[in-house]
Design a protein around this motif. Structure first.
Motif, PDB file in Angstrom:
ATOM      1  N   SER A  33       0.805  -1.217   0.000  1.00 34.14           N
ATOM      2  CA  SER A  33       0.000   0.000   0.000  1.00 34.14           C
ATOM      3  C   SER A  33       0.838   1.266   0.000  1.00 34.14           C
ATOM      4  O   SER A  33       0.350   2.334  -0.386  1.00 34.14           O
ATOM      5  N   ASP A  34       2.102   1.198   0.438  1.00 33.16           N
ATOM      6  CA  ASP A  34       2.955   2.389   0.432  1.00 33.16           C
ATOM      7  C   ASP A  34       3.738   2.544  -0.869  1.00 33.16           C
ATOM      8  O   ASP A  34       4.503   3.507  -1.019  1.00 33.16           O
ATOM      9  N   ARG A 176      10.805   3.196  -4.474  1.00 31.59           N
ATOM     10  CA  ARG A 176       9.429   3.643  -4.261  1.00 31.59           C
ATOM     11  C   ARG A 176       8.856   4.246  -5.540  1.00 31.59           C
ATOM     12  O   ARG A 176       9.518   5.035  -6.213  1.00 31.59           O
TER      13      ARG A 176
END
Length: 280
Positions: A33-34, A176
């Protein structure tokens, strides 16, 4: 719509749907989810005042996204939770800063293992690294992190925040991608819709095939019935067609028409005339 077009459309939707669902589910499972995926910690240890790595390259072969998408963060944490420093600078500036001081050059750094280093001897104690103006990027914290695209010609330096010798740190690389979670589930939803459309297209193709079979059978039956009606004679059972015959006498008229005896006007059967001469 033709059956062949429906089958082609259904096949295309099926393939696209499978790819989107599988790819979206994989990205969601990997990044979470991040929207981030982190490597296993790599332990780096040196006896000098700094750990130096030059010509840094990051192996992105295990990353499920194309190169250049997302950001890479390097985080260093000391086992005893002391304050750590991480910074990047040009190699000439690093050499000038560490001149005469002992430090360790990182030869190999692989996630989940202990790094190999090469010691450089020295006796000098450099000033604390934070605040030096030659750093391109820097961070000081218990878990110091550097989020930037490292320049090819830059050097990465890890030190104790106070510049003391004996540097031990765990290095973690985090990749990320902003919005990866949302994009992944959007892909899954779009893929599911494509699979539904595929099912609808295949169902309509099946219905079209059944309709074509029914129409073909009906046309064949009609053609066979037409051919039989044009060649067969119609005969009523129990009735034998004959030529018209008529008889007339003085008292009434009898008539036989198409093989059917019609009584005379006085009700007598004209075929049985009892008053007729017998020839005697």
């Amino acid at each position: 719509m033709k059956r062949g077009v429906l089958i082609g459309l259904g096949t295309l939707c099926l393939l696209v749907g499978l790819v989107l669902v599988a790819g979206g589910a994989a990205v969601a499972a990997i990044f979470g989810s991040d929207g981030a995926i982190a490597s296993l910690p790599a332990r780096v240890h040196g006896v000098g005042v700094a750990l130096v790595a030059e010509n840094i390259t990051v192996d992105e072969s295990s990353m499920p996204m194309p190169e250049g998408i997302g950001t890479l963060t390097l985080t260093v944490t000391a086992p005893d939770r002391r304050q750590m420093f991480i910074g990047s600078a040009h190699p000439a500036d690093v050499d000038a800063y560490l001149t005469g001081a002992p430090y360790d050059v990182v030869v190999d750094l692989t996630a989940g293992t202990s790094a190999r280093t090469r010691p450089v001897p020295g006796t000098q104690q450099p000033p604390p690294p934070a605040g030096r103006t030659f750093w391109i990027n820097q961070s000081t914290a218990a878990s110091a992190s550097l989020t930037a695209r490292l320049q090819t010609a830059s050097a990465l330096v890890v030190m104790n925040a106070d510049g003391s010798p004996g540097v031990t740190a765990d290095v973690v690389a985090t990749f990320r991608i902003a919005g990866a979670w949302t994009a992944a589930w959007t892909a899954v939803g779009t893929g599911a819709l494509a699979l539904i459309l595929s099912g609808v297209a295949f169902w309509r193709a099946r219905v079209a095939r059944r309709r074509a079979v029914v129409e073909r059978v009906s046309a064949t039956s009609a053609a066979e019935a037409g051919a039989a009606g044009s060649t067969a004679a119609t005969v009523l059972p129990g009735v034998v067609p004959t030529a018209p015959v008529s008889t007339t006498d003085g008292e009434g008229t009898g008539q036989v028409t198409d093989g059917l005896a019609v009584p005379a006007a006085d009700g007598r059967d004209p075929s049985l005339d009892l008053d007729a001469p017998t020839g005697r």
